[in-house]
Write an enzyme that holds these catalytic residues in place. Sequence first.
Site, PDB file in Angstrom:
ATOM      1  N   HIS A  82       3.472  18.032   6.854  1.00 59.22           N
ATOM      2  CA  HIS A  82       2.979  16.854   6.085  1.00 59.22           C
ATOM      3  C   HIS A  82       2.382  17.155   4.690  1.00 59.22           C
ATOM      4  CE1 HIS A  82       2.088  16.228  10.553  1.00 59.22           C
ATOM      5  NE2 HIS A  82       2.350  15.207  10.276  1.00 59.22           N
ATOM      6  N   GLY A  99      12.811  18.514  15.840  1.00 61.98           N
ATOM      7  CA  GLY A  99      13.816  17.610  16.178  1.00 61.98           C
ATOM      8  C   GLY A  99      14.732  16.796  14.994  1.00 61.98           C
ATOM      9  N   ASP A 108       9.367  14.848  24.009  1.00 60.62           N
ATOM     10  CA  ASP A 108       8.169  14.795  23.551  1.00 60.62           C
ATOM     11  C   ASP A 108       7.185  14.037  23.782  1.00 60.62           C
ATOM     12  OD1 ASP A 108       9.419  16.622  21.594  1.00 60.62           O
ATOM     13  OD2 ASP A 108       9.881  14.974  20.231  1.00 60.62           O
ATOM     14  N   TRP A 154       2.262   4.430  22.407  1.00 56.83           N
ATOM     15  CA  TRP A 154       2.521   4.022  21.066  1.00 56.83           C
ATOM     16  C   TRP A 154       3.502   2.886  20.786  1.00 56.83           C
ATOM     17  CZ3 TRP A 154       4.739   9.115  18.217  1.00 56.83           C
ATOM     18  CH2 TRP A 154       3.625  10.026  18.080  1.00 56.83           C
ATOM     19  N   PHE A 163       0.757  -1.058  -0.038  1.00 58.67           N
ATOM     20  CA  PHE A 163      -0.089  -0.151  -0.027  1.00 58.67           C
ATOM     21  C   PHE A 163       0.900   1.352  -0.066  1.00 58.67           C
ATOM     22  CE2 PHE A 163      -2.326   3.279   2.258  1.00 58.67           C
ATOM     23  CZ  PHE A 163      -3.527   3.672   1.674  1.00 58.67           C
ATOM     24  N   CYS A 168       5.798  19.744  13.296  1.00 55.42           N
ATOM     25  CA  CYS A 168       6.324  18.413  13.684  1.00 55.42           C
ATOM     26  C   CYS A 168       7.701  18.247  13.227  1.00 55.42           C
ATOM     27  CB  CYS A 168       5.228  17.451  12.981  1.00 55.42           C
ATOM     28  SG  CYS A 168       5.002  16.056  13.981  1.00 55.42           S
TER      29      CYS A 168
END
Length: 758
Positions: A695, A433, A600, A562, A17, A727
């Site tokens: 993004h 970062g 973070d 996570w 994918f 981000c």
Amino acid sequence: MKTLAYGFPKLGERREFKSLLEDFWKNKIDESQFAEGMNALRDWMVENYRQNVDMIPSNELSYYDFVLDTAIMVGAIPSRFGEYQGLKTYFEMARGKQALEMTKYFNTNYHYLVPELEGTNFRLLKNYPLEEYRYFRAKGIETVPKILSPFTFLKLSKALSRVNGQGLPIFELSKIEKREDLENYFNAVYGVYEEVLKQLREEGVKEVIIEDPALCLELEDYEWDLVEEMYSCMSKYVDINVITYYDSVSDYQRYVSLPVKALGFDLVSNKENLENIRRFGFPKEKELIAGVINGRQVWRACLDEKIRLVEELSNYAKDVVISNSCPLFHLPVSLEPENEMEEELKERLAFAKEKLFELKIIKSAIEGSQQARMEVERVKNILSSKFGEVQEVKERVKNLREEDFNRSVSYSERIKLQQDILKLPLLPTTTIGSFPQTEEVRRKRTEYRSGKISQKEYEEFIKKQIEYVIRVQEEIGLDVLVHGEFERTDMVEFFAEKLGGVATTKHGWVLSYGSRVYRPPIIYGDVYRPEPMTVKEITYAQSLTQKPVKGMLTGPVTILNWSYYREDVPKEEIAYQIALALLDEVRDLEKAGIKVIQIDEPAFREGAPLKKRDWENYFSWAVKAFRLCSNAKPETQIHSHMCYSEFNEVIEYIHQMDFDVISIEASRSKGEIISAFESFKGWDRQIGIGVYDIHSPAIPEKQGMRQILERSMKVLPVELLWVNPDCGLKTRRWEEVVPSLKNMVETAEELRRELVSV
């Protein structure tokens, strides 16, 4: 008795994918080749279902995000995208210059695109459920179309408020505007769903699966009224199987009275659904979809316990459908390729394919299969033994005292000490970062891990990358620098590889959004730090510049949320174990002369239960875990970063974390997140405003970044503001990053000069 599975990961055995999407975006394949590849994945997903379960869902393979698909289906395309032009418009909405805002799907690490509703002029634009149903029927495969419910779709959507001009969740609008406006949205969206269901019925569809996790949120009576009306109407066309997940349904009595064929329950996330079934019973005329196999954790199910539960539930309902507790896309595809994993751990695990097999075994065992019963006993024996305990770690957590969670000096005193050392200008600039992980960086990492180059050669390569990124940042004019994180595959996996009690996988990829994947670690035992994890790279970067370089750590709550974590000890205890390991790292960074350390916590919010009544317990230990790991010297400036969190809801808990600086996303929400600080009195911490969306590959213009900063300055004193992307830059290319950061720094410098001259 039947079995149903849903949400099987579309990623593919070899991340097909991801490859298809990225090749299409890079024009390496055309639209027909793209569609052909996606159809092959559809076939593969359904074949996995066919081998294991009775009810096979369709409409599960989205080209980017299933919430975006729903928005396209109902014609909710903001005017800035113009007329719908197929995939061109689709991917513009997903990742273009003016892409839709992105945020977390309920309390998970899956990101969805937030639909923007402009008025109520909706129309059926693309009947995805019908198209996929036809696709499989042409192959002789009968499927059950799965559709996100109108209610959950609206719960996830935003519209522009006439009162304050902000984009607000639809149901929030009803609190400040007319209730009829909400009903108009609901009726307009439902009108499209009605046409979808009509067309499905005309095609011969007898039943559908309606995905309605928003029914697990805390709902008001008028919302349940809308839900009841919605299902009464939908049931006129086809039989409805409702599935809910991530928590217990908010009103059991109203839920079980819905006029539908079958009702689904998450029987894993907590005990409330099961307690309600036992206490109040269940309508005998309906089927009960029992979500007994955990769709969010990788541990094997204790099958004998699940069998007993299903047998008990059979006493309440007309029929029981054995299912997973929530979508399986939170899991890697299969354990099969994990050949290097320790066998004692591997035999305790089950990924998505193995979860399908568990459903099959439960049904077969109940129906009397001796082979299935033998498998149940085998699993029971495996799970009976203890694994991964470290007594010293347990004792360290047990001996924690209140002072371990508090810094020795107040924030107002700390910030003076820090500024005396750092001497930062107004509107200081920094990044979050990471910097681009190029093909060369990834190739060298692969060569090192496969033994093609030595550790010394790899470390020399990483040093050269650090030298380059420090030079680039100095040339751009950033005030606080980073080392680029070139040695890190992922912000959580990197630490997992260095912590005791945590395992990583080679092929355990999970989709986060779009084509972005990550490999969640597996916390199988007590967590500890055998040796320093980041000091070597950070101190080398600091040796190359006079400007401060941030130490970069991932916080305990994010590492926990996570990861797949053990279920035999409280989550709170695991968080403190991780926090103590990170505190050891903070102390070593301080000894090495690092003055700024960023910890973070992008997953701080997402771990919270769906119902706010359950928040206090979660945030109590989540805040304490952060405070424990960040208990640094007063002169050490502690930063944190959060992205795509609903700040308005959790800002009080965020303030309790006691960091010195926090950086947040503000670009896709057009700075609307700043409104959270208008209603919170007493915000005194420095805050880094994410002024551009990393993004998207688009290079941001200075005017857009300036607007976000000017909006921020109307709410917060300029002395509190930092300037940064929203981000990390890992997924971007250098030719995008450098001009974007130059524009960002120039915007800050221009504003700085204007403010100084006033």
